[in-house]
Design an enzyme around this catalytic site. Structure first.
Site, short mmCIF file in Angstrom:
data_model
loop_
_atom_site.label_atom_id
_atom_site.label_comp_id
_atom_site.label_asym_id
_atom_site.label_seq_id
_atom_site.Cartn_x
_atom_site.Cartn_y
_atom_site.Cartn_z
N CYS A 380 0.83 -1.20 0.00
CA CYS A 380 0.00 0.00 0.00
C CYS A 380 0.87 1.26 0.00
O CYS A 380 1.43 1.62 -1.03
CB CYS A 380 -1.00 -0.04 1.16
SG CYS A 380 -2.44 0.99 0.86
N HIS A 514 -3.75 -5.02 0.69
CA HIS A 514 -3.16 -5.53 1.94
C HIS A 514 -3.28 -7.05 2.00
O HIS A 514 -4.22 -7.58 2.60
CB HIS A 514 -3.89 -4.91 3.15
CG HIS A 514 -3.58 -3.46 3.34
ND1 HIS A 514 -2.50 -3.02 4.06
CD2 HIS A 514 -4.21 -2.36 2.87
CE1 HIS A 514 -2.47 -1.70 4.04
NE2 HIS A 514 -3.49 -1.27 3.33
N GLU A 516 -1.74 -9.10 3.72
CA GLU A 516 -1.57 -9.63 5.08
C GLU A 516 -2.91 -9.92 5.75
O GLU A 516 -3.00 -10.75 6.66
CB GLU A 516 -0.72 -8.68 5.94
CG GLU A 516 -1.37 -7.37 6.38
CD GLU A 516 -1.26 -6.25 5.36
OE1 GLU A 516 -1.07 -6.54 4.17
OE2 GLU A 516 -1.39 -5.07 5.76
#
Ligand code: GLN
Length: 542
Positions: A380, A514, A516
């Site tokens: 990001c 994102h 994650e």
């Protein structure tokens, strides 16, 4: 109809109520039950989206674009069940809804009050969309006795009374502190905390007692007697070396059994915990180690990068190695002489972030990774700054910047004013509200055939979660490509750059989303698995 488990906390905060709830969800799943986990937060923010990560930790974004409490991340990682907007509510949102209704005149002249209006709103949140699950676990944020938590405790008290007998249970998490001078674990704070709960009409069924050492049988009996809880429902919850041990260790103490006993289901099914055995084995007995530097701006509080730390650990699980993460404050690279700190790491990650502070340090660390051929992962903000770095140092436009830091004539990164979502065209401007107005949630991206990113995903179409207000300026795309930096993933209409890669570099990726947030211990995200693999290769070179 679903059964409800309410999880409350006492004595102090930060006892790991979120992990305990997630672990209980996983243990129920291991017995073949379907679960849904919800978090009720008593603070007045409408959602945590506007809260400083330094204070409140990471904002967890769901597929449907909700900015939620980081505990929802634990829930997803432990159970694999995708959380949604309907799984996190705050007092702020409840009040916002009630006030809107009041202004519309929906209350037909009634005096609008905490009881019944606020409590009814909380109850309907808990009950909504619950039918299709065997168990709905509701964690109440904060600790018993907090003034702002009272309507939530009252609502769950009322619910347990209104629901059919035997369809709800109360789990209370407490702390047994060890007092050095007395050489004893103390039960008094737990007794007081349960007394507080009982004074508002809630009798806990199961006590989960956090302790840094085994609880002697006499102390357990004492807690049971004074708290009016069965002795086998006083569960010892010892500190674990790794969070993924928690389901197994709480199970060994009889936690899930004690909870199911409340519903008369303790004997019904045996759990299959093999997947947790496998994860714990991989976590505790890695075959090597890689060192990754995370160069960010909220590194002082690990909770600010909760999902990121977990996703890196999952990348380690995928490669059977331990990931030793060095959390480095980006600002240090704005002074001379700090770069040697990056000499002996095997990969550099620049995570998401907001605002100018630390950005120059991140750019310096990115340049180091690019020029030294160290695996680099920009997420990001990290991708955006990788573009700024490339425009400055490869294209020679030394004043390249992002409009997030102030106005610029020819910004490398600019405000995203329009984009397509499932609901149609979204438009924003510079002076709009900050809360909930970013490009949020899951969006599809198309990957370029033959690109490395498409190989890593094994697909040309991906869905990842987003949370950003700025984007890479498309005007730079062809210039960047001429210098070997390619945009290998975009939004389906090709307008928004989503992935950047440098094919000539051992491993250099920037992603606007994102990844994650979707990684799980038993399903490590392919990008993190690949990044750790690249770091492992790097570690063998040095
Ligand atoms: N601040 C950047 C933006 O709003 C990046 C956001 C992020 O890293 N999540 O676009």
């Amino acid at each position: 109809m679903a059964r409800f488990i309410f999880i409350t906390g006492g004595v102090v905060s930060s006892l790991g109520k979120g992990i305990a709830s997630a672990a209980l969800g996983a243990l129920l799943q291991a017995r073949g039950y379907s679960v849904r986990l919800r978090k009720l937060d008593p603070y007045l923010n409408v959602d945590p989206g506007t809260m400083n990560p330094f204070q409140h930790g990471e904002v967890f974004v769901t597929d449907d674009g909700a900015e939620t409490d980081l505990d929802l991340g634990h829930y997803e990682r432990f159970t694999g069940v995708a959380a949604s907007q309907a799984d996190n509510v705050t007092s702020g949102r409840i009040y916002q809804h009630i006030i809107q209704k009041e202004r519309r005149g929906d209350y037909l002249g009634a005096t609008v009050q905490v009881i019944p209006h606020v409590t009814d709103e909380i109850k309907s949140f808990i009950l909504s969309d619950s039918e299709q699950h065997d168990f709905v676990l509701c964690e109440i944020g904060g600790t018993v006795g907090d003034i702002e938590g009272l309507p939530f405790f009252e609502a769950i008290r009322q619910l347990s009374y209104e629901l059919p007998r035997g369809s709800s249970a109360f789990v209370h998490l407490t702390l047994l502190p060890f007092i050095d001078t007395a050489g004893e674990l103390k039960t008094k704070p737990t007794q007081h905390s349960v007394k507080e709960l009982r004074s508002i009409g809630i009798q806990p069924d199961v006590l989960l007692c956090r302790s840094d050492r085994p609880i002697p049988p006499d102390e357990r009996r004492k807690i049971a007697l004074f708290c009016n809880v069965h002795a086998d429902a006083v569960i010892q919850a010892l500190d674990a070396e790794n969070i993924y041990q928690v389901p197994l260790s709480y199970h060994a103490e009889g936690f899930d059994r004690a909870v199911l006993d409340v519903f008369g289901l303790g004997e019904e099914r045996q759990p299959d915990l093999s997947r947790w055995d496998e994860i714990v084995h991989r976590v505790l007995e890695p075959e090597g180690e890689v060192r990754i530097a995370v160069v960010g701006k909220y590194t002082g509080l690990k909770d600010a990068y909760k999902s990121l730390g977990e996703a890196l650990a999952h990348g380690g699980i995928a490669n059977n190695v331990r990931v030793a993460t060095e959390w480095i404050e980006a600002e240090i690279f704005e002074e001379e002489g700090a770069l040697p700190r990056l000499e002996d790491v095997h990969g550099i990650l620049v995570p998401g972030g907001f605002g100018q502070r630390g950005s120059e340090g991140m750019i310096t660390a990115t340049q180091f990774a690019r020029t030294r051929e160290l695996p680099f992962f920009g997420i990001c903000f990290g991708m955006q700054l990788a573009v700024v770095e490339a425009v400055r140092n490869l294209l020679g436009r030394t004043d390249a910047t992002s409009t997030e830091f102030g106005e610029a004539d020819d910004p490398a990164i600019g405000l995203m004013t329009e984009w397509m979502s499932e609901e149609g065209l979204q438009a924003r401007n510079m002076n709009g509200d900050l809360g909930g107005t970013m490009r949020l949630g899951s969006y599809t991206a198309h990957l370029r055939p033959g690109s490395r990113i498409s190989e890593i995903y094994g697909s040309l179409e991906i869905n990842e979660r987003h949370r950003h207000r700025y984007e890479v300026n498309s005007q730079y795309r062809s210039l960047l490509e001429q210098h070997g930096v390619i945009i290998s993933g975009t939004s389906p209409d090709e307008l928004l750059p989503e992935v950047l890669e440098i094919p000539s570099h051992p491993w250099f990726f920037g992603v606007q989303f994102h990844p994650e947030l979707k990684s799980k211990p038993f399903e490590p995200h392919p990008l993190f698995a690949s990044f750790v693999d690249a770091a492992l290769t790097q570690s063998r070179l040095v």
